[in-house]
Design a protein around this motif. Structure first.
Motif, mmCIF file in Angstrom:
data_model
loop_
_atom_site.group_PDB
_atom_site.id
_atom_site.type_symbol
_atom_site.label_atom_id
_atom_site.label_comp_id
_atom_site.label_asym_id
_atom_site.label_seq_id
_atom_site.Cartn_x
_atom_site.Cartn_y
_atom_site.Cartn_z
ATOM 1 N N GLU A 230 0.821 -1.212 0.000
ATOM 2 C CA GLU A 230 0.000 0.000 0.000
ATOM 3 C C GLU A 230 0.853 1.260 0.000
ATOM 4 O OE1 GLU A 230 -3.562 0.330 2.428
ATOM 5 O OE2 GLU A 230 -3.383 -1.801 2.928
ATOM 6 N N ALA A 231 1.966 1.234 0.730
ATOM 7 C CA ALA A 231 2.828 2.420 0.777
ATOM 8 C C ALA A 231 3.425 2.715 -0.590
ATOM 9 C CB ALA A 231 3.941 2.218 1.805
ATOM 10 N N LEU A 232 3.818 1.665 -1.320
ATOM 11 C CA LEU A 232 4.363 1.866 -2.664
ATOM 12 C C LEU A 232 3.269 2.381 -3.594
ATOM 13 C CD1 LEU A 232 6.699 1.573 -4.681
ATOM 14 C CD2 LEU A 232 5.923 -0.772 -5.091
ATOM 15 N N GLU A 233 2.075 1.811 -3.486
ATOM 16 C CA GLU A 233 0.965 2.284 -4.311
ATOM 17 C C GLU A 233 0.727 3.773 -4.078
ATOM 18 O OE1 GLU A 233 -3.795 1.357 -5.159
ATOM 19 O OE2 GLU A 233 -2.828 0.620 -3.330
ATOM 20 N N ALA A 234 0.701 4.196 -2.818
ATOM 21 C CA ALA A 234 0.466 5.613 -2.498
ATOM 22 C C ALA A 234 1.583 6.483 -3.053
ATOM 23 C CB ALA A 234 0.347 5.791 -0.994
ATOM 24 N N ASP A 235 2.837 6.054 -2.903
ATOM 25 C CA ASP A 235 3.963 6.831 -3.422
ATOM 26 C C ASP A 235 3.896 6.964 -4.939
ATOM 27 O OD1 ASP A 235 4.968 7.166 -0.897
ATOM 28 O OD2 ASP A 235 6.528 5.620 -1.075
ATOM 29 N N MET A 236 3.546 5.871 -5.609
ATOM 30 C CA MET A 236 3.513 5.902 -7.070
ATOM 31 C C MET A 236 2.308 6.700 -7.592
ATOM 32 S SD MET A 236 6.255 4.453 -8.155
ATOM 33 C CE MET A 236 6.999 5.299 -6.748
ATOM 34 N N LEU A 237 1.197 6.644 -6.883
ATOM 35 C CA LEU A 237 0.054 7.476 -7.261
ATOM 36 C C LEU A 237 0.440 8.951 -7.147
ATOM 37 C CD1 LEU A 237 -2.884 7.974 -8.028
ATOM 38 C CD2 LEU A 237 -3.523 7.535 -5.644
ATOM 39 N N ASN A 238 1.116 9.312 -6.062
ATOM 40 C CA ASN A 238 1.573 10.700 -5.900
ATOM 41 C C ASN A 238 2.603 11.071 -6.962
ATOM 42 O OD1 ASN A 238 -0.020 11.324 -3.677
ATOM 43 N ND2 ASN A 238 1.482 10.519 -2.218
ATOM 44 N N ARG A 239 3.464 10.131 -7.318
ATOM 45 C CA ARG A 239 4.461 10.411 -8.363
ATOM 46 C C ARG A 239 3.759 10.739 -9.682
ATOM 47 N NH1 ARG A 239 9.951 8.984 -8.879
ATOM 48 N NH2 ARG A 239 10.705 9.028 -11.043
ATOM 49 N N TYR A 240 2.742 9.941 -10.009
ATOM 50 C CA TYR A 240 2.012 10.215 -11.250
ATOM 51 C C TYR A 240 1.332 11.587 -11.188
ATOM 52 C CZ TYR A 240 -1.129 9.882 -15.192
ATOM 53 O OH TYR A 240 -1.784 10.157 -16.374
ATOM 54 N N LEU A 241 0.691 11.897 -10.068
ATOM 55 C CA LEU A 241 0.007 13.184 -9.929
ATOM 56 C C LEU A 241 0.981 14.342 -10.108
ATOM 57 C CD1 LEU A 241 -2.298 12.372 -6.877
ATOM 58 C CD2 LEU A 241 -3.015 12.645 -9.257
ATOM 59 N N GLU A 242 2.173 14.223 -9.541
ATOM 60 C CA GLU A 242 3.157 15.293 -9.640
ATOM 61 C C GLU A 242 3.767 15.394 -11.035
ATOM 62 O OE1 GLU A 242 5.942 14.299 -6.615
ATOM 63 O OE2 GLU A 242 4.570 14.767 -4.954
ATOM 64 N N THR A 243 3.895 14.266 -11.717
ATOM 65 C CA THR A 243 4.551 14.241 -13.021
ATOM 66 C C THR A 243 3.595 14.569 -14.157
ATOM 67 O OG1 THR A 243 6.085 12.552 -12.214
ATOM 68 C CG2 THR A 243 5.931 12.827 -14.595
ATOM 69 N N ALA A 244 2.426 13.954 -14.131
ATOM 70 C CA ALA A 244 1.486 14.092 -15.240
ATOM 71 C C ALA A 244 0.534 15.278 -15.087
ATOM 72 C CB ALA A 244 0.672 12.805 -15.404
ATOM 73 N N ARG A 245 0.322 15.730 -13.855
ATOM 74 C CA ARG A 245 -0.601 16.838 -13.588
ATOM 75 C C ARG A 245 -1.960 16.602 -14.253
ATOM 76 N NH1 ARG A 245 1.534 19.481 -9.283
ATOM 77 N NH2 ARG A 245 3.766 19.870 -9.595
ATOM 78 N N PRO A 246 -2.626 15.500 -13.906
ATOM 79 C CA PRO A 246 -3.922 15.206 -14.534
ATOM 80 C C PRO A 246 -5.000 16.161 -14.044
ATOM 81 C CG PRO A 246 -3.517 13.664 -12.764
ATOM 82 C CD PRO A 246 -2.263 14.484 -12.894
ATOM 83 N N ALA A 247 -6.153 16.078 -14.669
ATOM 84 C CA ALA A 247 -7.282 16.949 -14.327
ATOM 85 C C ALA A 247 -7.810 16.629 -12.941
ATOM 86 C CB ALA A 247 -8.384 16.778 -15.367
ATOM 87 N N ASP A 248 -8.559 17.573 -12.375
ATOM 88 C CA ASP A 248 -9.190 17.346 -11.080
ATOM 89 C C ASP A 248 -10.066 16.095 -11.132
ATOM 90 O OD1 ASP A 248 -8.008 19.649 -10.195
ATOM 91 O OD2 ASP A 248 -9.798 20.908 -10.412
ATOM 92 N N GLY A 249 -10.141 15.420 -10.034
ATOM 93 C CA GLY A 249 -10.954 14.214 -9.961
ATOM 94 C C GLY A 249 -10.209 12.946 -10.305
ATOM 95 N N PHE A 250 -8.895 13.062 -10.585
ATOM 96 C CA PHE A 250 -8.136 11.876 -10.992
ATOM 97 C C PHE A 250 -8.108 10.820 -9.891
ATOM 98 C CE2 PHE A 250 -4.370 9.273 -11.466
ATOM 99 C CZ PHE A 250 -4.391 8.936 -12.804
ATOM 100 N N SER A 251 -7.909 11.236 -8.645
ATOM 101 C CA SER A 251 -7.819 10.257 -7.563
ATOM 102 C C SER A 251 -9.111 9.465 -7.422
ATOM 103 C CB SER A 251 -7.467 10.951 -6.242
ATOM 104 O OG SER A 251 -6.162 11.490 -6.300
ATOM 105 N N ASP A 252 -10.263 10.142 -7.515
ATOM 106 C CA ASP A 252 -11.537 9.422 -7.477
ATOM 107 C C ASP A 252 -11.630 8.436 -8.633
ATOM 108 O OD1 ASP A 252 -12.410 10.668 -5.192
ATOM 109 O OD2 ASP A 252 -13.734 12.087 -6.221
ATOM 110 N N ALA A 253 -11.179 8.872 -9.819
ATOM 111 C CA ALA A 253 -11.211 7.987 -10.985
ATOM 112 C C ALA A 253 -10.305 6.778 -10.773
ATOM 113 C CB ALA A 253 -10.792 8.751 -12.239
#
Length: 323
Positions: A230-253
């Motif tokens: 779970e910790a790796l999943e959270a880190d990698m999700l944050n890495r994607y958010l910081e790198t790709a800068r997706p639209a709002d609502g990405f985490s819910d998606a």
């Protein structure tokens, strides 16, 4: 894993008359793979037998990915009538086995895999069918079609579809990227001599659709075939958010598509056992249910969680016995 009858003549026409054909792998579909070895060279033979398989989508997406600078296998020869394709060989260093042998490389390799998705998602989707509501519901429905009957459960299938329709509504308009659909540790090769994202060889993308960028990320980080902490999943999700800068609502998606994908996998793996006589897939179900339970706990999944709570008892999840 006997080579197809048409393979020797196909290889002869392709200039590989002196090659030996060795078993390599099969998968959950009808496709099979062989390594072709000749003096000083080697390749992979993909057998996609008609009418069950068609290699054309694979070849089309491979060309698209290569044109964008990604490491998909080059096609060396093809016999579409017999479903035979000779492909560039990325070697034997598959991500899953590499990590099993060297778990200390996990952060680096997953970081590269996430960065590859961020790069891919800078490009608009290929000319592909959309990942639309009909397809999401068909896939999620595999759980009620196969898993529920296997456990003797009489569930509200109409209510299930309605819950998914409500939950998925906010992301259905997003068809912005090429979704590979099976981007995980068993379909990523680590290519010797290449670094970073260039060193990740992509496989098994013939079912690609135009859809939401969260799908392949959750496929990678909620891997049905290996534990992702779970910790790796959270880190990698944050890495994607910081790198790709997706639209709002990405985490819910992300959580929505995690639940949708894991519900689909529960159904598919049950089908592989019940219909196709492949019991090894049942061993993955506890892991997939663990992911699914975490997804369902997110607020965006409220209507779907309510359905599960009303229809799938706790003792019929996870390691429940399938007859």
């Amino acid at each position: 894993m006997t080579p197809p009858a048409a393979a020797p003549e196909f290889l002869k026409r392709a200039g590989w008359h002196d090659a030996e054909i060795l078993p390599l792998a099969g998968d959950a579909s009808f496709r099979r793979y062989f390594r072709v070895e000749a003096p000083g060279r080697h390749a992979v033979l993909m057998d996609s037998p008609a009418p069950h398989e068609d290699p054309r989508p694979f070849l089309t997406i491979a060309e698209h990915l290569i044109a964008l600078g990604f490491s998909a296998p080059h096609t060396l020869a093809a016999d579409l009538e017999h479903g035979l394709v000779l492909l560039e060989d990325f070697g034997d260093a598959r991500m899953r086995e590499v990590l099993d042998a060297a778990p200390e490389a996990e952060l680096r390799i997953y970081s590269d895999a996430v960065d590859l998705l961020a790069k891919l998602h800078k490009h608009r989707a290929a000319d592909l069918p959309p990942y639309d509501e009909k397809e999401y519901l068909r896939e999620a429905g595999l759980l009620t079609e196969w898993y529920a009957p296997a456990l003797g459960l009489d569930v509200d299938a109409d209510g299930y579809r309605a819950a998914w329709r409500e939950a998925l509504a906010p992301l259905l308009h997003d068809r912005s990227v090429t979704v590979l659909r099976d981007y995980h540790a068993e379909n990523i090769m680590l290519i010797d001599g290449r670094e970073g994202t260039d060193g990740l060889g992509l496989l098994d993308f013939q079912d690609a659709l135009a859809g939401h960028p969260a799908y392949d990320l959750v496929s990678l980080l909620q891997d049905a075939r290996r534990d992702v902490p779970e910790a790796l999943e959270a880190d990698m999700l944050n890495r994607y958010l910081e790198t790709a800068r997706p639209a709002d609502g990405f985490s819910d998606a992300y959580w929505l598509l995690g639940a949708q994908r894991n519900a689909k996998i529960v159904g598919i793996f049950t089908r592989l056992y019940k219909r196709d006589g492949k019991p090894r897939y049942l061993s993955y179900l506890p892991r997939v249910w663990d992911y699914l339970e975490r997804d369902l706990a997110q607020p965006a999944l409220a209507p779907v969680k309510a359905w599960f709570d009303a229809n799938i008892p706790a003792d019929k999840r996870g390691s429940a016995t399938i007859a």
